[in-house]
Enzyme design. Structure first.
Site, PDB file in Angstrom:
ATOM      1  N   ASN A  11       0.831  -1.214   0.000  1.00 41.97           N
ATOM      2  CA  ASN A  11       0.000   0.000   0.000  1.00 41.97           C
ATOM      3  C   ASN A  11       0.864   1.262   0.000  1.00 41.97           C
ATOM      4  O   ASN A  11       0.701   2.155   0.833  1.00 41.97           O
ATOM      5  CB  ASN A  11      -0.953  -0.004   1.203  1.00 41.97           C
ATOM      6  CG  ASN A  11      -1.998   1.101   1.104  1.00 41.97           C
ATOM      7  OD1 ASN A  11      -2.220   1.670   0.037  1.00 41.97           O
ATOM      8  ND2 ASN A  11      -2.649   1.400   2.221  1.00 41.97           N
ATOM      9  N   GLU A  36       0.708  -3.174  -5.062  1.00 44.07           N
ATOM     10  CA  GLU A  36       0.236  -1.807  -4.806  1.00 44.07           C
ATOM     11  C   GLU A  36       1.410  -0.899  -4.420  1.00 44.07           C
ATOM     12  O   GLU A  36       1.415  -0.257  -3.379  1.00 44.07           O
ATOM     13  CB  GLU A  36      -0.865  -1.776  -3.743  1.00 44.07           C
ATOM     14  CG  GLU A  36      -1.730  -0.538  -3.875  1.00 44.07           C
ATOM     15  CD  GLU A  36      -2.967  -0.542  -2.992  1.00 44.07           C
ATOM     16  OE1 GLU A  36      -3.708   0.450  -3.053  1.00 44.07           O
ATOM     17  OE2 GLU A  36      -3.209  -1.515  -2.252  1.00 44.07           O
ATOM     18  N   ASP A 145      -2.304 -10.070  -4.139  1.00 45.65           N
ATOM     19  CA  ASP A 145      -3.577  -9.551  -3.653  1.00 45.65           C
ATOM     20  C   ASP A 145      -4.610  -9.820  -4.736  1.00 45.65           C
ATOM     21  O   ASP A 145      -4.630  -9.148  -5.766  1.00 45.65           O
ATOM     22  CB  ASP A 145      -3.445  -8.058  -3.359  1.00 45.65           C
ATOM     23  CG  ASP A 145      -4.741  -7.431  -2.874  1.00 45.65           C
ATOM     24  OD1 ASP A 145      -5.759  -8.149  -2.764  1.00 45.65           O
ATOM     25  OD2 ASP A 145      -4.750  -6.218  -2.610  1.00 45.65           O
ATOM     26  N   ASN A 147      -7.878  -9.573  -4.321  1.00 49.56           N
ATOM     27  CA  ASN A 147      -9.035  -8.710  -4.114  1.00 49.56           C
ATOM     28  C   ASN A 147     -10.349  -9.477  -4.180  1.00 49.56           C
ATOM     29  O   ASN A 147     -11.391  -8.925  -4.540  1.00 49.56           O
ATOM     30  CB  ASN A 147      -9.026  -7.543  -5.105  1.00 49.56           C
ATOM     31  CG  ASN A 147      -8.389  -6.298  -4.501  1.00 49.56           C
ATOM     32  OD1 ASN A 147      -8.664  -5.934  -3.362  1.00 49.56           O
ATOM     33  ND2 ASN A 147      -7.526  -5.641  -5.264  1.00 49.56           N
ATOM     34  N   HIS A 243      -2.601  -4.348   4.736  1.00 52.15           N
ATOM     35  CA  HIS A 243      -2.401  -5.777   4.498  1.00 52.15           C
ATOM     36  C   HIS A 243      -1.199  -6.248   5.306  1.00 52.15           C
ATOM     37  O   HIS A 243      -0.291  -5.465   5.609  1.00 52.15           O
ATOM     38  CB  HIS A 243      -2.105  -6.063   3.021  1.00 52.15           C
ATOM     39  CG  HIS A 243      -3.225  -5.773   2.086  1.00 52.15           C
ATOM     40  ND1 HIS A 243      -3.953  -6.759   1.457  1.00 52.15           N
ATOM     41  CD2 HIS A 243      -3.736  -4.590   1.648  1.00 52.15           C
ATOM     42  CE1 HIS A 243      -4.866  -6.200   0.664  1.00 52.15           C
ATOM     43  NE2 HIS A 243      -4.747  -4.890   0.762  1.00 52.15           N
TER      44      HIS A 243
END
Length: 253
Positions: A11, A36, A145, A147, A243
């Site tokens: 992130n 990310e 990830d 999602n 995360h």
């Protein structure tokens, strides 16, 4: 010696590069998959671009979202590694490296909040990609990830909302199709009955401490490789991303 594979949605790599360096330095990780990044390759901090122990590829973009990277430990993979991208890669969401008979992949599936059909198309393309790798005779370790919370077991009871993106039946069905193309969900295989395997938590006060979260981050491996998986752990205490790192150890000869 075990093969240690880790995946982590950071992130924002510029905000968390010191956390990443400290975490990776304290472990003997053979493969690191990050998602990310929220940075173009030119914006990645120098301390990361020169990680001396790893063959590295930073796949980012200008614009403040998306981006993935893949890092293979030089001591484990002595020959220089070549990094490539499947044809369906868009928005810097997937990077792969083939070493011998194994393809390692870091992937960041679209969230779907802004363009839900694009998320479904990405999952469809990923299923075809997995099938093509297996058809070529190679094995796959697909990390990242996704999602998608695979089932209700992967969402805290207070967070279960059937029409919420990440829990919708159509995206779950597509994700199941990806797994059914010859992969094993290693975390779930090793912890079949756990309802606490969460890797993402809202930024609400106490959500992470109370483990009120979702399981969105996975290590998926071809069946033969998955059969050698010895452990899978979520490092909930690590970092300030929403995360946590997820680490899987495979036994190897």
């Amino acid at each position: 010696m075990p093969l240690r594979v880790a995946t982590w949605n950071v992130n924002g790599i510029r905000a968390r590069h010191s956390e990443l360096v400290a975490w990776a330095s304290a472990r003997e990780l053979d493969v690191i998959c990050l998602q990310e990044l929220k940075a173009s390759p030119e914006q990645v901090p120098e301390a990361l671009t020169t990680l001396p122990r790893y063959w590295s590829f930073w796949h980012g973009r200008t614009g403040g979202y998306s981006g993935v990277s893949l890092h293979l430990r030089r001591e484990t993979f002595a020959d220089r590694v070549s990094f490539t991208h499947p044809a369906f890669d868009a928005e810097a969401r997937i990077v792969q490296a083939c070493v011998g008979n194994v393809v390692f992949v870091s992937v960041y599936v679209p969230n779907g909040g802004k363009d839900y059909p694009a998320k479904l198309r990405f999952l469809e393309a990923m299923q075809a990609y997995v099938q093509s790798v297996h058809d070529s005779g190679k094995q796959l370790v697909l990390c990242g990830d996704m999602n998608v919370a695979r089932g209700d077991q992967d969402v805290h009871p207070s967070q279960r909302k059937p029409n919420a993106i990440g829990q919708r039946p159509d995206e779950r069905a597509l994700f199941e199709g990806v797994i059914a193309s010859g992969l094993v969900d290693v975390g779930r295989a090793l912890h079949p009955d756990s309802g606490e395997l969460f890797t993402w938590w809202p930024f609400w006060q106490g959500a992470r401490l109370r483990n009120v979260g979702w399981r969105l981050d996975y290590v998926l491996a071809s069946s033969e490789l998955a059969s050698s998986a010895a452990s899978a752990r979520i490092e909930k205490e690590i970092g300030t991303s929403d995360h946590a790192p997820f680490v899987v150890e495979f036994d190897r000869a």
